[in-house]
Design an enzyme around this catalytic site. Structure first.
Site, mmCIF file in Angstrom:
data_model
loop_
_atom_site.group_PDB
_atom_site.id
_atom_site.type_symbol
_atom_site.label_atom_id
_atom_site.label_comp_id
_atom_site.label_asym_id
_atom_site.label_seq_id
_atom_site.Cartn_x
_atom_site.Cartn_y
_atom_site.Cartn_z
ATOM 1 N N ASP A 23 3.988 39.613 27.991
ATOM 2 C CA ASP A 23 5.178 40.348 27.583
ATOM 3 C C ASP A 23 5.090 40.558 26.061
ATOM 4 O OD1 ASP A 23 7.957 41.336 27.683
ATOM 5 O OD2 ASP A 23 8.415 39.460 26.651
ATOM 6 N N ASP A 25 8.182 41.890 23.516
ATOM 7 C CA ASP A 25 9.364 41.552 22.715
ATOM 8 C C ASP A 25 9.837 40.139 23.031
ATOM 9 O OD1 ASP A 25 9.995 44.176 21.334
ATOM 10 O OD2 ASP A 25 9.961 44.828 23.423
ATOM 11 N N ASP A 180 9.173 35.457 28.107
ATOM 12 C CA ASP A 180 10.219 34.682 27.425
ATOM 13 C C ASP A 180 11.582 34.826 28.079
ATOM 14 O OD1 ASP A 180 12.043 36.546 25.165
ATOM 15 O OD2 ASP A 180 10.428 37.453 26.307
#
Length: 237
Positions: A23, A25, A180
């Site tokens: 991922d 961001d 995240d």
């Protein structure tokens, strides 16, 4: 009579995964504050206020989903595409000034490259932003990118991760994902990928079978190999 020596203990290193799917961001780069600032600025232009708590509900979403929430809850009286364009342009502008790499991210990327493990970027941000980030990272770190404007169903749907594995030509079940947000973690796990959740702006909850880390500074290539081999690793302490 000579002393009999006990056989030396042998240790084995788990096989490396077929690929690591990142991922962006919050995971690779700490751009969530950039997004939150862009949201607050846009809402303020339309006479509203946007709290930090409201901003957190957008973390990991497809941009069109976030745009709809900004329209409905933030009073941003623009078409969804226009909202996305405004947010994206503002964040790209900030990234061009400074890429806020997460601690340990560049070291792990370099280690995986040295070990011959291909990486893909799997993000709900659009290609315009992903390309800016990748171009400022280690050369050749990412073999391919899957962005939010390249899929029909964004996270938490598994499509982005399935697409990345297909583009790499690898078995999705032989990969490791690094995420995240709860939305991103759900997407990777729905695709059948062993997943590492790294804490950023929102906590990574305990889930059966989910590996966790407080920071990428605690993660190295050997850790990724263990996760890919089926071990659940907890590095949150």
């Amino acid at each position: 009579m000579p002393e009999t020596l006990a056989p030396a203990l042998q240790t084995t290193t788990p096989t490396l995964p077929a690929a690591v799917l990142w991922d962006m961001d919050g995971t690779l780069v700490d751009t969530e504050p950039y997004w939150i600032q862009a949201e607050q600025e846009l809402v303020a232009e339309h006479g509203g206020t946007w709290s930090h708590e409201q901003a957190l509900q957008l973390v990991g979403n497809a941009l069109t989903v976030s745009a709809a929430i900004l329209r409905d809850q933030g009073g941003v009286a623009l078409p969804l595409d226009a909202i996305v364009d405004r947010l994206l342009g503002r964040v790209v502008e900030q990234v061009r000034r400074e890429v806020p790499w997460q601690p340990g991210a560049l070291e792990l990327l370099t280690g995986l490259a040295d070990a011959g493990v291909p990486c893909a970027l799997v993000t709900m941000s659009y290609a315009a932003l992903a390309e800016e980030v990748v171009s400022r990272g280690p050369a050749g770190a990412f073999v391919t990118m899957v962005t939010g404007d390249q899929v029909s169903r964004g996270k938490p749907d598994p499509e982005p991760y399935l697409t990345a594995a297909e583009r790499l030509g690898v078995d999705v079940g032989a990969c490791v994902a690094i995420e995240d947000s709860p939305t991103g973690i759900a997407s990777a796990r729905a695709a059948g990928i062993a997943t590492l959740g790294v804490e950023a702006v929102v906590p990574v909850p305990y889930l059966d079978g989910l590996s966790r880390a407080a920071s990428l500074e605690k993660v190295d290539v050997a850790t990724i190999a263990r996760i890919g081999a089926g071990e659940v690793v907890d590095l949150t302490l």
